[in-house]
Design a protein around this motif. Sequence first.
Motif, PDB file in Angstrom:
ATOM      1  N   LEU A  76      -6.024   7.900   3.700  1.00  0.00           N
ATOM      2  CA  LEU A  76      -6.413   8.943   2.748  1.00  0.00           C
ATOM      3  C   LEU A  76      -6.992  10.147   3.484  1.00  0.00           C
ATOM      4  CD1 LEU A  76      -8.122   6.859  -0.094  1.00  0.00           C
ATOM      5  CD2 LEU A  76      -5.844   7.886  -0.118  1.00  0.00           C
ATOM      6  N   ALA A  77      -7.877   9.891   4.433  1.00  0.00           N
ATOM      7  CA  ALA A  77      -8.513  10.980   5.168  1.00  0.00           C
ATOM      8  C   ALA A  77      -7.494  11.784   5.971  1.00  0.00           C
ATOM      9  CB  ALA A  77      -9.600  10.424   6.078  1.00  0.00           C
ATOM     10  N   ALA A  78      -6.596  11.073   6.661  1.00  0.00           N
ATOM     11  CA  ALA A  78      -5.609  11.756   7.498  1.00  0.00           C
ATOM     12  C   ALA A  78      -4.684  12.630   6.664  1.00  0.00           C
ATOM     13  CB  ALA A  78      -4.799  10.733   8.291  1.00  0.00           C
ATOM     14  N   LYS A  79      -4.242  12.122   5.525  1.00  0.00           N
ATOM     15  CA  LYS A  79      -3.331  12.902   4.689  1.00  0.00           C
ATOM     16  C   LYS A  79      -4.049  14.086   4.040  1.00  0.00           C
ATOM     17  CE  LYS A  79       0.232   9.470   3.733  1.00  0.00           C
ATOM     18  NZ  LYS A  79       1.064   8.800   2.710  1.00  0.00           N
ATOM     19  N   ALA A  80      -5.324  13.913   3.710  1.00  0.00           N
ATOM     20  CA  ALA A  80      -6.083  15.017   3.122  1.00  0.00           C
ATOM     21  C   ALA A  80      -6.243  16.151   4.134  1.00  0.00           C
ATOM     22  CB  ALA A  80      -7.443  14.527   2.655  1.00  0.00           C
ATOM     23  N   VAL A  81      -6.508  15.797   5.397  1.00  0.00           N
ATOM     24  CA  VAL A  81      -6.623  16.813   6.451  1.00  0.00           C
ATOM     25  C   VAL A  81      -5.286  17.518   6.647  1.00  0.00           C
ATOM     26  CG1 VAL A  81      -6.968  17.119   8.934  1.00  0.00           C
ATOM     27  CG2 VAL A  81      -8.553  15.711   7.623  1.00  0.00           C
ATOM     28  N   GLY A  82      -4.192  16.782   6.483  1.00  0.00           N
ATOM     29  CA  GLY A  82      -2.879  17.405   6.575  1.00  0.00           C
ATOM     30  C   GLY A  82      -2.647  18.435   5.495  1.00  0.00           C
TER      31      GLY A  82
ATOM     32  N   PRO B 253      -6.555  21.468   6.149  1.00  0.00           N
ATOM     33  CA  PRO B 253      -7.064  21.257   7.513  1.00  0.00           C
ATOM     34  C   PRO B 253      -8.574  21.417   7.658  1.00  0.00           C
ATOM     35  CG  PRO B 253      -5.023  22.513   7.567  1.00  0.00           C
ATOM     36  CD  PRO B 253      -5.410  22.401   6.126  1.00  0.00           C
ATOM     37  N   PHE B 254      -9.221  22.233   6.838  1.00  0.00           N
ATOM     38  CA  PHE B 254     -10.660  22.435   6.965  1.00  0.00           C
ATOM     39  C   PHE B 254     -11.448  21.155   6.739  1.00  0.00           C
ATOM     40  CE2 PHE B 254     -10.559  22.638   2.362  1.00  0.00           C
ATOM     41  CZ  PHE B 254     -11.817  22.203   1.970  1.00  0.00           C
ATOM     42  N   LEU B 255     -10.852  20.172   6.047  1.00  0.00           N
ATOM     43  CA  LEU B 255     -11.561  18.925   5.748  1.00  0.00           C
ATOM     44  C   LEU B 255     -11.831  18.096   6.998  1.00  0.00           C
ATOM     45  CD1 LEU B 255      -9.726  17.819   2.460  1.00  0.00           C
ATOM     46  CD2 LEU B 255     -12.096  18.617   2.676  1.00  0.00           C
ATOM     47  N   ARG B 256     -11.146  18.407   8.095  1.00  0.00           N
ATOM     48  CA  ARG B 256     -11.360  17.650   9.333  1.00  0.00           C
ATOM     49  C   ARG B 256     -12.836  17.688   9.755  1.00  0.00           C
ATOM     50  NH1 ARG B 256      -7.860  15.874  13.001  1.00  0.00           N
ATOM     51  NH2 ARG B 256      -6.179  17.123  12.083  1.00  0.00           N
ATOM     52  N   ALA B 257     -13.519  18.776   9.461  1.00  0.00           N
ATOM     53  CA  ALA B 257     -14.911  18.939   9.892  1.00  0.00           C
ATOM     54  C   ALA B 257     -15.915  18.570   8.795  1.00  0.00           C
ATOM     55  CB  ALA B 257     -15.147  20.380  10.332  1.00  0.00           C
ATOM     56  N   VAL B 258     -15.429  18.032   7.684  1.00  0.00           N
ATOM     57  CA  VAL B 258     -16.314  17.736   6.550  1.00  0.00           C
ATOM     58  C   VAL B 258     -16.635  16.244   6.520  1.00  0.00           C
ATOM     59  CG1 VAL B 258     -16.505  17.762   4.035  1.00  0.00           C
ATOM     60  CG2 VAL B 258     -15.389  19.659   5.223  1.00  0.00           C
TER      61      VAL B 258
ATOM     62  N   LEU C 119       0.820  -1.203   0.000  1.00  0.00           N
ATOM     63  CA  LEU C 119       0.000   0.000   0.000  1.00  0.00           C
ATOM     64  C   LEU C 119       0.857   1.258   0.000  1.00  0.00           C
ATOM     65  CD1 LEU C 119      -2.731   1.479   0.345  1.00  0.00           C
ATOM     66  CD2 LEU C 119      -2.396   1.256   2.810  1.00  0.00           C
ATOM     67  N   GLN C 120       0.498   2.182  -0.888  1.00  0.00           N
ATOM     68  CA  GLN C 120       1.083   3.519  -0.913  1.00  0.00           C
ATOM     69  C   GLN C 120      -0.048   4.525  -1.023  1.00  0.00           C
ATOM     70  OE1 GLN C 120       4.727   3.785  -3.599  1.00  0.00           O
ATOM     71  NE2 GLN C 120       3.829   1.854  -4.223  1.00  0.00           N
ATOM     72  N   THR C 121       0.032   5.570  -0.240  1.00  0.00           N
ATOM     73  CA  THR C 121      -0.966   6.628  -0.334  1.00  0.00           C
ATOM     74  C   THR C 121      -0.275   7.979  -0.475  1.00  0.00           C
ATOM     75  OG1 THR C 121      -1.066   6.864   2.081  1.00  0.00           O
ATOM     76  CG2 THR C 121      -2.682   5.390   1.050  1.00  0.00           C
ATOM     77  N   SER C 122      -0.903   8.837  -1.217  1.00  0.00           N
ATOM     78  CA  SER C 122      -0.443  10.218  -1.360  1.00  0.00           C
ATOM     79  C   SER C 122      -1.697  11.063  -1.536  1.00  0.00           C
ATOM     80  CB  SER C 122       0.500  10.368  -2.558  1.00  0.00           C
ATOM     81  OG  SER C 122      -0.110   9.852  -3.729  1.00  0.00           O
ATOM     82  N   THR C 123      -1.579  12.337  -1.273  1.00  0.00           N
ATOM     83  CA  THR C 123      -2.776  13.169  -1.199  1.00  0.00           C
ATOM     84  C   THR C 123      -3.081  13.872  -2.512  1.00  0.00           C
ATOM     85  OG1 THR C 123      -2.134  13.591   1.090  1.00  0.00           O
ATOM     86  CG2 THR C 123      -3.948  14.884   0.214  1.00  0.00           C
ATOM     87  N   VAL C 124      -4.307  13.675  -2.990  1.00  0.00           N
ATOM     88  CA  VAL C 124      -4.838  14.405  -4.140  1.00  0.00           C
ATOM     89  C   VAL C 124      -6.218  14.906  -3.735  1.00  0.00           C
ATOM     90  CG1 VAL C 124      -5.442  14.348  -6.580  1.00  0.00           C
ATOM     91  CG2 VAL C 124      -3.645  12.840  -5.714  1.00  0.00           C
ATOM     92  N   VAL C 125      -6.434  16.196  -3.845  1.00  0.00           N
ATOM     93  CA  VAL C 125      -7.707  16.798  -3.430  1.00  0.00           C
ATOM     94  C   VAL C 125      -8.206  17.710  -4.546  1.00  0.00           C
ATOM     95  CG1 VAL C 125      -8.874  18.241  -1.726  1.00  0.00           C
ATOM     96  CG2 VAL C 125      -7.026  16.717  -1.000  1.00  0.00           C
ATOM     97  N   GLU C 126      -9.481  17.567  -4.902  1.00  0.00           N
ATOM     98  CA  GLU C 126     -10.062  18.444  -5.915  1.00  0.00           C
ATOM     99  C   GLU C 126     -11.576  18.499  -5.758  1.00  0.00           C
ATOM    100  OE1 GLU C 126      -9.848  16.905  -9.960  1.00  0.00           O
ATOM    101  OE2 GLU C 126      -9.325  14.971  -9.107  1.00  0.00           O
ATOM    102  N   SER C 127     -12.148  19.613  -6.143  1.00  0.00           N
ATOM    103  CA  SER C 127     -13.595  19.777  -6.130  1.00  0.00           C
ATOM    104  C   SER C 127     -14.180  19.306  -7.454  1.00  0.00           C
ATOM    105  CB  SER C 127     -13.964  21.242  -5.906  1.00  0.00           C
ATOM    106  OG  SER C 127     -13.558  21.680  -4.630  1.00  0.00           O
ATOM    107  N   THR C 128     -15.440  18.923  -7.413  1.00  0.00           N
ATOM    108  CA  THR C 128     -16.165  18.560  -8.630  1.00  0.00           C
ATOM    109  C   THR C 128     -17.223  19.615  -8.910  1.00  0.00           C
ATOM    110  OG1 THR C 128     -17.925  17.308  -7.531  1.00  0.00           O
ATOM    111  CG2 THR C 128     -15.868  16.133  -8.023  1.00  0.00           C
ATOM    112  N   ARG C 129     -17.807  19.543 -10.086  1.00  0.00           N
ATOM    113  CA  ARG C 129     -18.840  20.498 -10.451  1.00  0.00           C
ATOM    114  C   ARG C 129     -20.044  20.390  -9.509  1.00  0.00           C
ATOM    115  NH1 ARG C 129     -20.758  20.853 -16.639  1.00  0.00           N
ATOM    116  NH2 ARG C 129     -18.513  21.217 -16.859  1.00  0.00           N
ATOM    117  N   ALA C 130     -20.278  19.197  -8.982  1.00  0.00           N
ATOM    118  CA  ALA C 130     -21.409  18.989  -8.078  1.00  0.00           C
ATOM    119  C   ALA C 130     -21.167  19.540  -6.680  1.00  0.00           C
ATOM    120  CB  ALA C 130     -21.729  17.498  -7.986  1.00  0.00           C
ATOM    121  N   GLY C 131     -19.926  19.984  -6.395  1.00  0.00           N
ATOM    122  CA  GLY C 131     -19.619  20.550  -5.096  1.00  0.00           C
ATOM    123  C   GLY C 131     -18.955  19.591  -4.137  1.00  0.00           C
TER     124      GLY C 131
END
Length: 382
Positions: free
Chosen positions: A292-298, A301-306, A255-267
């Motif tokens: 995935l969740a932990a690295k995205a919050v890193g 940071p606002f994603l912690r509450a989402v 297993l390898q994880t790395s962070t990719v975050v992006e919005s979609t047109r649907a929000g």
Amino acid sequence: MAGAEVVVVGAGIVGAACAEALTLAGVRVTVIDRGGPAGGTTASGEGNVLVSDKGPGAELELAIASRAEWETVLGRLAGADVEWEAKGGVVVGTGDPAALTAFAAGQVAAGVDARVLTPAEVFELEPLVTRRVTVGVHYPDDAQVQPVLAATALLKAVRARGGTVVPGVEAVGVRRSASGRVVGVETGGEVIGCDAVLNACGPWAGGFAEAAGAPIRILPRRGMILVTSSLPACVRHKVYDADYVGAVGSADADLQTSTVVESTRAGTVLIGSSRERIGFDESLRVRVLRELAAKAVGLFPFLRAVPVMRAYGGFRPYAPDHLPVIGPDPRVPGLWHATGHEGAGIGLAPATGRLITELMLRQPPHIDPHPFRVDRPAVIGA
């Protein structure tokens, strides 16, 4: 079932792009798939169209050509809403900036528009990203498309030009003449006559190739994605950490994880990415989702509450040397392959379709096909 000049096995984004390019050139095409169109790997992708994650070499050249080809294909699909967003990408580092800036310099030398950013410039582009950022690189040419919509639009164009798309038909082998040339595709009790068959089966391409008498080394590499609830506009670009490039190019089965975050047109916000070679095991692994969740919050940071609304995953076609397999199989005349794109199939599909068409029709190829040839040691052995 009526015959065709070319039978494309696989109705994902790569098979659809090849079929669309072939029918544009006047080739009579039938596309078959054991499931529904875009129901396999394509349905489990993020829709990445990237030049930012590839170092100088053959795959980057293919990616640059394909980014340009996407614009041409979209012009042919005028009126089809495929949720194309030329949003650009931002790669960020939180440690020593030297490695990321050196990587970007190599890409610039290879023709990529890559702009090194100070932390302040990163924050201007992405105000909600972590303040631990030490360096960033902006890639204006990175884009995103909705993969199922794109594949469906391509297949609609195939039908409009007289091609046939048949779901629920599994190819189990090829029929060959006395001289060994392909003359049809066997579908279990029926043969579809053809002059050539294109193996565009994604991670299942190795199995079909073996059934056709020409094994190739294509392995499934699983990836998972998290999807948040709908949010106001918050992530402006495709944003990922510098570790992503290393994970893409790694041969490690673990297993390898790395962070990719992006919005979609649907929000919603898509959070990736993971890679592991575990065969076709579809079991849900909570450990992967937590990473995935932990690295995205890193990273944001606002994603912690989402809240996370759902998770999905799929299998990517992995070739041991990390290059797609595009072209004719020298062992079985009439057998062709277009697979091995791993997680880059969405981005690389248009150039792959164009290259397959050029090679089949013996036209000058728009890029060098040699690095993607089937008869290379990593794909069929020495």
